[in-house]
Design a protein around this motif. Structure first.
Motif, PDB file in Angstrom:
ATOM      1  N   GLN A 296      54.077  89.277  39.795  1.00 29.36           N
ATOM      2  CA  GLN A 296      54.556  89.999  40.766  1.00 29.36           C
ATOM      3  C   GLN A 296      55.368  91.581  40.239  1.00 29.36           C
ATOM      4  O   GLN A 296      55.886  92.316  41.240  1.00 29.36           O
ATOM      5  N   LYS A 298      52.861  93.547  39.313  1.00 26.54           N
ATOM      6  CA  LYS A 298      52.172  94.521  39.500  1.00 26.54           C
ATOM      7  C   LYS A 298      52.667  94.467  40.978  1.00 26.54           C
ATOM      8  O   LYS A 298      52.775  95.918  41.749  1.00 26.54           O
ATOM      9  N   ILE A 299      52.714  92.959  41.769  1.00 27.52           N
ATOM     10  CA  ILE A 299      52.812  93.353  43.157  1.00 27.52           C
ATOM     11  C   ILE A 299      54.520  94.537  43.564  1.00 27.52           C
ATOM     12  O   ILE A 299      54.454  94.969  44.455  1.00 27.52           O
ATOM     13  N   ILE A 301      55.000  96.771  42.277  1.00 30.20           N
ATOM     14  CA  ILE A 301      54.871  97.983  42.059  1.00 30.20           C
ATOM     15  C   ILE A 301      54.387  98.591  42.696  1.00 30.20           C
ATOM     16  O   ILE A 301      54.266  99.526  43.600  1.00 30.20           O
TER      17      ILE A 301
ATOM     18  N   LEU B  28      48.639 103.459  37.888  1.00 30.29           N
ATOM     19  CA  LEU B  28      49.670 103.592  38.941  1.00 30.29           C
ATOM     20  C   LEU B  28      49.143 103.966  40.603  1.00 30.29           C
ATOM     21  O   LEU B  28      49.576 103.728  41.644  1.00 30.29           O
ATOM     22  N   LEU B  31      47.175 100.917  41.202  1.00 31.60           N
ATOM     23  CA  LEU B  31      47.986 100.343  42.222  1.00 31.60           C
ATOM     24  C   LEU B  31      48.776 100.806  43.239  1.00 31.60           C
ATOM     25  O   LEU B  31      48.974  99.502  44.321  1.00 31.60           O
ATOM     26  N   GLN B  32      49.516 101.167  43.645  1.00 40.22           N
ATOM     27  CA  GLN B  32      50.926 101.812  44.437  1.00 40.22           C
ATOM     28  C   GLN B  32      50.237 102.800  45.664  1.00 40.22           C
ATOM     29  O   GLN B  32      50.311 102.465  46.226  1.00 40.22           O
ATOM     30  N   TYR B  38      48.335  94.074  47.201  1.00 39.17           N
ATOM     31  CA  TYR B  38      49.354  94.286  46.491  1.00 39.17           C
ATOM     32  C   TYR B  38      50.666  95.065  47.794  1.00 39.17           C
ATOM     33  O   TYR B  38      52.181  93.918  47.464  1.00 39.17           O
ATOM     34  N   LYS B  39      50.535  95.252  48.525  1.00 40.43           N
ATOM     35  CA  LYS B  39      51.563  95.227  49.432  1.00 40.43           C
ATOM     36  C   LYS B  39      51.705  93.829  50.477  1.00 40.43           C
ATOM     37  O   LYS B  39      52.659  93.748  51.085  1.00 40.43           O
ATOM     38  N   ASP B  41      51.173  91.510  49.114  1.00 36.63           N
ATOM     39  CA  ASP B  41      51.450  89.782  48.470  1.00 36.63           C
ATOM     40  C   ASP B  41      52.867  90.147  48.464  1.00 36.63           C
ATOM     41  O   ASP B  41      53.942  89.362  48.311  1.00 36.63           O
ATOM     42  N   ALA B  42      53.415  91.651  48.574  1.00 38.26           N
ATOM     43  CA  ALA B  42      55.109  91.384  48.041  1.00 38.26           C
ATOM     44  C   ALA B  42      55.750  91.300  49.819  1.00 38.26           C
ATOM     45  O   ALA B  42      56.284  90.752  50.300  1.00 38.26           O
ATOM     46  N   ASN B  45      56.012  87.127  49.827  1.00 32.55           N
ATOM     47  CA  ASN B  45      56.581  87.040  48.819  1.00 32.55           C
ATOM     48  C   ASN B  45      57.794  86.804  50.187  1.00 32.55           C
ATOM     49  O   ASN B  45      58.735  85.949  49.429  1.00 32.55           O
TER      50      ASN B  45
END
Lengths: 434, 615
Positions: A296, A298-299, A301, B28, B31-32, B38-39, B41-42, B45
């Motif tokens: 979470q 990592k998600i 960030i 970073l 990741l970003q 992750y985007k 996944d967010a 969520n």
């Protein structure tokens, strides 16, 4: 000019103070964002964490002010006293303090709580500086390489290790606060600056490397590889008896680490073992259970992108997907809402402060001040590296705060005291000359 | 080591710090910026995409009368995780289900592809009674909620085949078409199917933000990225709901179909398939499937079978009109041509057989429906000198016939466009062997028998082309879509038949008129309206002949072309002609002047005692 010299704040390093203030301010903004809630928008609402943090910040400012007006000699003279008193408090807290969320490290006063272990950092730093500044001259004088000298050196090293080991063990064993305890390892950096043999560091690093390797590789394979390296090195070095013995000792030590890894690993607590597994990607990590926090984080960030989602626009942190987002995982809020730009700025600011402290430490004439300064830099660096590292999946999850950023009175006070004692010592460096 | 050596260590320490920070910033960056996972996944969520279902379009008849509308219906939905501690017993009582059933459904709602944290349907389309009972006590059932959907409603219980019905989308379709998700509704037959895209509208999406407990926290960006549901378009049908209702009434107790077309536009005025059913039966959850099963297994009457569009009937004598037109176009016969008939077609020993009648000219052959006459005409066409090879002659006849619509897909706006069959040369080569069949072998094609089949809609189209004297518009039952009443341009295009000789039409129309005035189609004669018609009695290998009657009226500027097929009823003149007469009168004058005929037709029950073999 004379008038200035008499001023209370003469010689105070403005850059450091400004950086400190900036970090605290940014920290507060992010705490506000992390616990932001449409129903409680008043920033002074002390039922909310950002309201409380304002109290912590203003009291920290008062503490900083007090430190600056106290005579610098006070800290030098009472170093051991601080150390002893706080060590006692650390021993006492599990028996006298109130249990909070299963933690036995708090003294509670109503809504507010204090962790003595937090203050152990500056006390230990003072005590270590005091000890090393006394023995330092001896160390510097001995340039002979006889065994007795080495032992003599090691005697001081061992005493220093005891200074660090005592709080570490007490906090770990009595309070079960791994995060607070492990920080004392950071002082190795100070010791290194003050003459700790490089061999120690190499030994430490190699052990850590072997530990990780033996977790991700087959044990037998690793031992065979080590033996082959030993065999090859014997072929290439002068085959004196002494060298062979050294190689044999190193090899058996390495094998010992490898074999010991399993033992240590199996005797870790469950959650620690899982955290290591998560970090190294060992076995199957269940993202809903043991892997949840890190994933979470990592998600949050990762979803920030380059410029972030904007202040108060974070969905992952605001809606509680990230646990402990106002304390240990505060960096997630930064990453999500301020993006790559914001998180880089925060890390670089912390780095700037640390390097500034090192720069200041190096300009000290008094070894005490220098050693203390390195202690400050080491402790700050350790916190930043571990805290940020765990949110981006480069370190195992250890519950330690991000300096000046995380919510919490004890940690803010503790970092403030740690830093401002040094600022005071630094401001005093010219006075000592006179 | 001296102090200056140790002092150098500051560089190593600083360098170490800097390297660690560089590693972190690179991480970073990865990741970003680089990793998009992750985007995604967010979003998964924190975002919930709530579908807003659009209202399905209404359908009106040609006079603006409502044929189909919507009624609200309610699904009971549940979020299993929140439903812990609900008053299970009370709920089971209201829903009339057992505890085991409750547990089973709860389990289903909790397992993939559902989730304990997500809403899923617990009971579909609550009956009004259950909904009323539930609404009062809903507050007691934590985690349960009702979701409003709509179901189709039909003010008159008619036109079921034409309108079709709406049901849940199939798994395969949902997997293929990204618009649909399992559980969505889709038009399954009839207009509901062919105009699905216009009727369904567009689903809207509301992006809602939720916290870690799946609690709604508000709309994302205050609804900036939400899309509104766009209601389905209204359809303006060419169907005359009164005529349709009347046709169904007349066809009660009979198997067959009536299709009426407005010749000047190709608009379908009615499309009756009998026996039919009340379209309201195929609405709703549980009842729908129960009724459907009942209809599906009625193998005697096949009520789900849309005869008007898909029943392949031999056209019988009504087909003679086409032969008469083609032969005139080819200059092979004229108004005064006479052929011998001795109760049958002489060259083949009296087959096909015919009834006794005096020798006639062309119009008379239509009025009396002489079989021999059209056997000769068929031979004239296929064996004409222009085509020395018989096969070419046959193909010429076949192509000319097909120009009226038979054996082609007309391209209507209804699903299941069956072409019918005008047998090909290859077909007969296979049966008789190449070169082993001649015009006399297949001469009964000329009188609309043998392997020749049409669907009622095609026959109606043939009549419309004759009424139009040489062209037709593709038949369609929707004349306008949406407020702009747009019509696909394929329905505005004239299709010309092979026969453009206007004199030929005069002769044929004369014959059709006298057929109604004094011939086999007398039963459809009306007082003030000139009806042109042609009877047919289609021999049928499965039983009694099918009664066929085709007609249009009035003769000048025809307003309606109509065909009526009644299975196993016998003579077209007896059963189909009166029904067609009543229909024409109803449509043109809005009243019926022959109540006795009407009564006789409505009450006639021809289904009893007949046995349909598998079709």
């Amino acid at each position: 000019m004379r008038k200035n010299e008499n001023s209370l704040f003469f010689g105070v390093d403005k850059i450091t103070v400004a950086t400190y203030a900036l970090l605290v301010f940014m920290g507060w903004l992010n705490i506000y964002a992390a616990v932001f809630n449409e129903d409680h928008q008043n920033i002074f609402d002390t039922t909310q964490k950002y309201g409380k943090q304002l109290i912590w910040i203003s009291s920290a400012a008062f503490i900083a002010f007090m430190i600056l007006i106290i005579d610098a000699g006070f800290f030098t003279v009472f170093s051991y006293v601080f150390y002893a008193v706080l060590l006692l408090a650390c021993v006492a807290v599990p028996y006298l303090g109130r249990e909070v969320k299963g933690s036995r490290s708090w003294f509670r006063f109503g809504d507010f709580g204090i962790q003595p272990a937090e203050f152990m950092k500056f006390a230990t730093n003072l005590a270590l500086a005091k000890f090393l500044s006394n023995v330092n001259i001896e160390v510097e004088d001995t340039r002979r390489k006889r065994l007795s000298d080495i032992l003599k050196n090691y005697k001081n090293t061992i005493i220093a290790a005891i200074f660090l080991g005592l709080p570490l063990l007490i906090i770990k064993l009595l309070q079960d606060e791994t995060g607070l305890a492990i920080v004392f390892v950071a002082f190795i950096i100070t010791l290194y600056r003050e003459g700790l043999s490089v061999n120690f560091l190499i030994f430490g690093l190699l052990s850590a490397l072997l530990f990780v390797l033996s977790l991700v590789m087959e044990q037998q394979t690793l031992i065979i590889v080590l033996a082959s390296i030993a065999a090859v090195s014997i072929l290439f070095i002068k085959r004196s008896r002494k060298n062979i013995i050294i190689v044999a000792v190193i090899l058996s030590a390495a094998c010992g680490v490898v074999l010991g890894t399993n033992y240590v690993y199996n005797h870790l607590e469950d959650h620690q073992r899982i955290r290591i597994d998560v970090l190294l990607g060992r076995g199957t990590v269940n993202l809903k259970k043991e892997g949840y926090n890190v994933n979470q984080a990592k998600i949050a960030i990762g979803s920030g992108g380059f410029f972030g989602k904007g202040y108060l626009q974070g969905t992952q942190t605001k809606y509680d997907f990230v646990p402990e987002q106002d304390t240990d995982f505060i960096f997630c809020t930064v990453g999500e809402e301020w993006g790559f730009v914001g998180s880089s700025v925060v890390i670089l600011l912390e780095l700037f402060l640390i390097l500034r402290v090192i720069f200041m430490a190096e300009r000290q004439r008094s070894p005490f001040s220098r050693i203390y300064g390195y202690g400050v830099a080491s402790v700050l660096f350790f916190h930043v590296a571990v805290n940020v590292g765990m949110t981006i999946g480069l370190m195992p999850v250890i519950g330690i705060p991000l300096p000046f950023f995380s919510y919490g009175g004890s940690s803010l006070w503790s970092f403030t005291i740690l830093l401002f004692i040094f600022i005071k010592l630094d401001a005093n460096r010219l006075v000592i000359l006179r | 080591m001296n102090n200056s050596n140790l002092s150098d260590r500051k560089f190593i320490i600083s360098a170490f710090f800097i390297v660690v920070v560089i590693i972190y910033i690179s991480r970073l960056f990865y990741l970003q910026i680089i990793d998009d996972q992750y985007k995604l996944d967010a979003r998964n969520n924190a975002f919930r995409y709530r579908t807003e279902y659009p209202v399905r379009g209404y359908i009106y008849d040609r006079n603006g009368k409502l044929m189909v509308y919507n009624e609200p219906s309610y699904d009971l939905i549940v979020t299993p995780k929140l439903a812990k501690g609900a008053d299970t017993l009370a709920l089971c009582k209201i829903l009339e289900i057992t505890r085991d059933e409750y547990i089973r459904r709860m389990k289903k709602a909790s397992q993939a592809p559902n989730s304990p944290r997500k809403e899923s349907v617990f009971e579909k389309q609550l009956s009004p009674k259950i909904y009323a009972a539930l609404q009062e006590k809903l507050y007691r059932f934590k985690g349960f909620d009702v979701q409003a959907r709509t179901v189709r409603k039909y003010p008159r219980p008619i036109a079921a085949h034409l309108l079709g019905y709406v049901g849940e989308v199939s798994k395969e379709k949902a997997a293929k078409d990204p618009y649909y998700r399992e559980g969505d509704y889709i038009g399954i037959s009839g207009i509901e199917r062919s105009y699905e895209e216009e009727l369904r509208g567009k689903k809207g999406t509301q992006i809602v933000m939720v916290d870690v407990h799946n609690k709604t926290k508000g709309r994302f960006m205050d609804g900036l990225y939400d899309t509104l549901a766009i209601p389905g378009k209204a359809l303006f049908s060419s169907i005359d709901i009164e005529l349709q209702e009347y046709g169904e009434k007349l066809m009660a107790g009979k198997k067959g179909a009536i299709v009426a077309i407005e010749p000047s536009t190709g608009e379908i005025l009615c499309l009756v398939s009998s026996p039919g059913y009340d379209p309201n039966l195929l609405v709703g959850g549980k009842e729908r499937s129960r009724n459907y099963t009942k209809l599906y297994y009625d193998s005697l009457n096949l009520p789900l079978f849309n005869r008007a569009l898909t029943a392949m009937y031999p056209p019988g004598s009504t087909f003679k009109l086409i032969d008469a037109l083609i032969a005139q176009q080819d200059d092979l016969i004229n108004r005064h041509t006479v052929y011998p008939c001795h109760n049958g077609y002489p060259p083949m020993g009296g087959h096909p057989a015919c009834h006794s009648h005096p020798s006639t000219d062309l119009p008379g052959s239509i009025a009396t429906s002489c079989n021999s006459y059209y056997s000769y005409v068929f031979r004239e066409i296929t064996d004409q000198k222009k085509y020395p090879k018989f096969e070419d002659g046959y193909n010429h006849w076949r192509d000319a016939v097909r120009s009226f619509g038979p054996n082609t897909k007309l391209g209507t706006d209804l699903p299941y466009d069956k072409p019918g069959n005008v047998p090909s040369v290859e077909y007969y080569n296979k049966i008789f062997g190449k070169g082993h069949w001649r015009s006399n072998t297949v001469v009964s094609l000329g009188i609309g028998q043998a392997e020749l089949t049409l669907v009622p809609l095609q026959m109606a189209n043939v009549v419309a082309s004759i009424a139009n004297r040489g062209y037709f518009y593709t038949p369609h039952c929707i004349k306008g879509v949406g407020v702009e009443k747009s019509l696909d341009k394929r329905f505005k295009e004239k299709h010309f038949t092979y026969v453009q000789n206007q004199l030929a039409y005069d002769n044929v129309l004369d014959g059709m008129q006298s057929c109604v005035d004094a011939g086999t189609g007398r039963a459809s004669k009306l007082k003030d309206i000139i009806v042109c018609g042609k009877t047919g009695t289609a021999e049928n290998p499965h039983g009694k002949d099918h009664a066929v009657f085709s007609a249009f009226a009035p003769r000048e500027k025809p307003k309606i072309a109509i065909v009526c097929f009644i299975e196993n009823a016998g003579f077209g003149g007896t059963w189909s002609a009166p029904i067609v007469g009543l229909m024409i009168e109803k449509y043109l004058t809005r009243k019926v002047t022959r109540p006795d005929v009407e009564k006789r037709m409505i009450e006639a029950n021809l289904i009893k005692g007949t046995n349909l073999l598998g079709r």
